[in-house]
Design an enzyme around this catalytic site. Structure first.
Site, PDB file in Angstrom:
ATOM      1  N   GLU A  43       3.560  -4.824  -6.485  1.00 38.45           N
ATOM      2  CA  GLU A  43       3.350  -5.569  -5.519  1.00 38.45           C
ATOM      3  C   GLU A  43       2.778  -4.286  -4.514  1.00 38.45           C
ATOM      4  OE1 GLU A  43       4.779  -8.581  -1.735  1.00 38.45           O
ATOM      5  OE2 GLU A  43       6.209  -7.796  -3.231  1.00 38.45           O
ATOM      6  N   GLU A  68       5.224   0.274  -0.698  1.00 42.23           N
ATOM      7  CA  GLU A  68       5.074   0.072   0.836  1.00 42.23           C
ATOM      8  C   GLU A  68       4.682   1.469   1.473  1.00 42.23           C
ATOM      9  OE1 GLU A  68       5.360  -2.617   2.924  1.00 42.23           O
ATOM     10  OE2 GLU A  68       5.385  -0.903   4.542  1.00 42.23           O
ATOM     11  N   ASP A  95       0.767   5.134   0.281  1.00 44.32           N
ATOM     12  CA  ASP A  95      -0.484   4.370   0.764  1.00 44.32           C
ATOM     13  C   ASP A  95      -1.363   3.856  -0.363  1.00 44.32           C
ATOM     14  OD1 ASP A  95      -3.116   3.537   1.895  1.00 44.32           O
ATOM     15  OD2 ASP A  95      -2.646   4.508   3.728  1.00 44.32           O
ATOM     16  N   ASP A 117      -2.059  -6.862   5.521  1.00 45.41           N
ATOM     17  CA  ASP A 117      -2.712  -6.887   7.100  1.00 45.41           C
ATOM     18  C   ASP A 117      -4.116  -7.258   6.975  1.00 45.41           C
ATOM     19  OD1 ASP A 117      -0.114  -5.799   7.318  1.00 45.41           O
ATOM     20  OD2 ASP A 117      -0.891  -3.744   7.469  1.00 45.41           O
ATOM     21  N   LYS A 121     -11.356  -6.419  12.923  1.00 43.90           N
ATOM     22  CA  LYS A 121     -12.483  -5.824  12.985  1.00 43.90           C
ATOM     23  C   LYS A 121     -13.333  -5.375  11.984  1.00 43.90           C
ATOM     24  CE  LYS A 121     -10.614  -4.024  17.503  1.00 43.90           C
ATOM     25  NZ  LYS A 121      -9.818  -2.762  18.192  1.00 43.90           N
ATOM     26  N   ASP A 153      -2.224 -16.404   4.844  1.00 44.85           N
ATOM     27  CA  ASP A 153      -2.443 -17.690   5.460  1.00 44.85           C
ATOM     28  C   ASP A 153      -3.563 -17.442   6.399  1.00 44.85           C
ATOM     29  OD1 ASP A 153      -1.051 -15.868   7.336  1.00 44.85           O
ATOM     30  OD2 ASP A 153      -0.880 -17.397   8.560  1.00 44.85           O
ATOM     31  N   THR A 192       7.236 -15.525  -0.135  1.00 41.52           N
ATOM     32  CA  THR A 192       7.344 -14.111   0.237  1.00 41.52           C
ATOM     33  C   THR A 192       7.819 -14.012   1.582  1.00 41.52           C
ATOM     34  OG1 THR A 192       5.406 -13.875   1.587  1.00 41.52           O
ATOM     35  CG2 THR A 192       5.197 -13.343  -0.646  1.00 41.52           C
ATOM     36  N   TYR A 194       6.828 -13.362   4.680  1.00 38.55           N
ATOM     37  CA  TYR A 194       5.734 -13.784   5.688  1.00 38.55           C
ATOM     38  C   TYR A 194       5.236 -15.442   5.160  1.00 38.55           C
ATOM     39  CZ  TYR A 194       4.884  -9.714   8.454  1.00 38.55           C
ATOM     40  OH  TYR A 194       4.696  -8.657   9.321  1.00 38.55           O
ATOM     41  N   GLU A 195       5.279 -15.719   4.035  1.00 37.26           N
ATOM     42  CA  GLU A 195       4.973 -17.017   3.659  1.00 37.26           C
ATOM     43  C   GLU A 195       6.013 -18.034   4.257  1.00 37.26           C
ATOM     44  OE1 GLU A 195       4.455 -17.112  -0.540  1.00 37.26           O
ATOM     45  OE2 GLU A 195       4.012 -19.235  -0.826  1.00 37.26           O
TER      46      GLU A 195
HETATM   47  N1  SAM Z   1       4.336  -8.846   1.330  1.00 34.85           N
HETATM   48  C1  SAM Z   1       5.209  -8.936   2.429  1.00 34.85           C
HETATM   49  C2  SAM Z   1       5.365 -10.288   2.700  1.00 34.85           C
HETATM   50  O1  SAM Z   1       4.351 -10.964   2.117  1.00 34.85           O
HETATM   51  O2  SAM Z   1       6.187 -10.847   3.222  1.00 34.85           O
HETATM   52  C3  SAM Z   1       4.855  -8.079   3.725  1.00 34.85           C
HETATM   53  C4  SAM Z   1       3.370  -8.693   4.410  1.00 34.85           C
HETATM   54  S1  SAM Z   1       3.234  -7.334   5.638  1.00 34.85           S
HETATM   55  C5  SAM Z   1       2.087  -8.421   6.722  1.00 34.85           C
HETATM   56  C6  SAM Z   1       2.157  -6.298   5.092  1.00 34.85           C
HETATM   57  C7  SAM Z   1       2.775  -4.980   4.375  1.00 34.85           C
HETATM   58  O3  SAM Z   1       1.994  -4.170   3.693  1.00 34.85           O
HETATM   59  C8  SAM Z   1       3.452  -4.269   5.543  1.00 34.85           C
HETATM   60  O4  SAM Z   1       4.837  -3.763   5.005  1.00 34.85           O
HETATM   61  C9  SAM Z   1       2.638  -2.950   5.420  1.00 34.85           C
HETATM   62  O5  SAM Z   1       3.481  -1.618   5.890  1.00 34.85           O
HETATM   63  C10 SAM Z   1       2.142  -2.723   4.075  1.00 34.85           C
HETATM   64  N2  SAM Z   1       0.910  -2.031   3.876  1.00 34.85           N
HETATM   65  C11 SAM Z   1      -0.225  -2.235   4.740  1.00 34.85           C
HETATM   66  N3  SAM Z   1      -1.181  -1.376   4.279  1.00 34.85           N
HETATM   67  C12 SAM Z   1      -0.677  -0.639   3.268  1.00 34.85           C
HETATM   68  C13 SAM Z   1      -1.287   0.381   2.299  1.00 34.85           C
HETATM   69  N4  SAM Z   1      -2.358   0.757   2.630  1.00 34.85           N
HETATM   70  N5  SAM Z   1      -0.466   0.757   1.285  1.00 34.85           N
HETATM   71  C14 SAM Z   1       0.596   0.293   1.182  1.00 34.85           C
HETATM   72  N6  SAM Z   1       1.254  -0.721   1.909  1.00 34.85           N
HETATM   73  C15 SAM Z   1       0.704  -1.420   2.986  1.00 34.85           C
END
Ligand code: SAM
Length: 217
Positions: A43, A68, A95, A117, A121, A153, A192, A194-195
């Site tokens: 994931e 993460e 990353d 995320d 933009k 969503d 999840t 967020y879900e």
């Molecule tokens: N997947 C989880 C959920 O659905 O509950 C968390 C969603 S949260 C909005 C998005 C997560 O992705 C954040 O914890 C963020 O730090 C991580 N994230 C964003 N860009 C990333 C990247 N380029 N590489 C690794 N993680 C990333």
């Protein structure tokens, strides 16, 4: 998801049994890390890890790697792991743009992207985890029978993602704009963090599943 920086979180992560350092040479060696040859599901952007930990508990025959970007977020997942240890899961703070340095060609059988995320933009479109640039990276590490599953969503991000899948060499296997009312696609769904949050507000959840054609492998 970005939490307040927790002093010392990087050090805690570096010493944790479930955490693999981004600098470690793991590529092509995940079987040794887990000590078996079970399939590997990852994931990307796991947040606090609720989803991937539930999957790992439910499927001991699969190995899971949660990725993460932020240590403060990842730390929350590790704390949960201390309470309920699972041997078929590991975490990497990194990353996603460096994903090909962590996994070898065909080493991964499934990729989950959940509530990534949106980067609204246009000039940031490349940073979206479902952009064609990221799809190219996933193509390298995913096995020929592998699947990419994406939930959100965010309608704008979902439309963009459908377009990126169609424009690239991926095959769109299925999609829905209302997962929780789609009997087939919702079967066995694990929510999840967020879900849960967004569906409680009444937002429909979108999901797509994509695979790779044989000729790109
Ligand atoms: N997947 C989880 C959920 O659905 O509950 C968390 C969603 S949260 C909005 C998005 C997560 O992705 C954040 O914890 C963020 O730090 C991580 N994230 C964003 N860009 C990333 C990247 N380029 N590489 C690794 N993680 C990333």
């Amino acid at each position: 998801m970005r939490l307040r920086n927790i002093p010392g979180s990087r050090e805690v992560i570096a010493e944790n049994h479930w955490c693999i350092a981004e600098t470690e040479d793991c590529k092509g060696k995940w079987r040794d890390i887990f000590g078996n040859d079970q399939p590997i599901h990852i994931e990307i952007g796991m947040g606090k890890g609720k989803f991937i930990m539930a999957l790992a508990k439910q499927n001991p025959q699969i190995n899971y790697v949660g990725i993460e970007k932020y240590s403060s977020v990842l730390l929350r997942g590790l704390q949960k792991m201390e309470e309920e240890p699972l041997e078929n899961i590991r975490f990497v703070r990194m990353d996603a743009e460096n994903i090909c340095e962590m996994f070898d060609r065909n080493e991964v059988s499934r990729i989950y992207l959940n509530f990534s995320d949106p980067w609204p933009k246009d000039r940031h479109a490349k940073r979206r985890l479902t952009s064609r640039q990221f799809l190219l990276l996933y193509q390298k590490i995913l096995s020929s029978s592998g699947l990419l599953e994406f939930k959100t969503d965010n309608i704008g991000l979902f439309d963009f993602s459908l377009e990126e899948v169609r424009e690239s060499s991926w095959i769109l296997q299925s999609f829905t704009r209302d997962l929780h009312h789609d009997e087939n696609m919702n079967r066995g769904n694990i929510m999840t963090e967020y879900e849960e949050k967004f569906s409680a507000k009444g937002n429909p959840i979108c999901k797509l599943v994509a695979s790779l054609p044989d000729n790109v492998k």
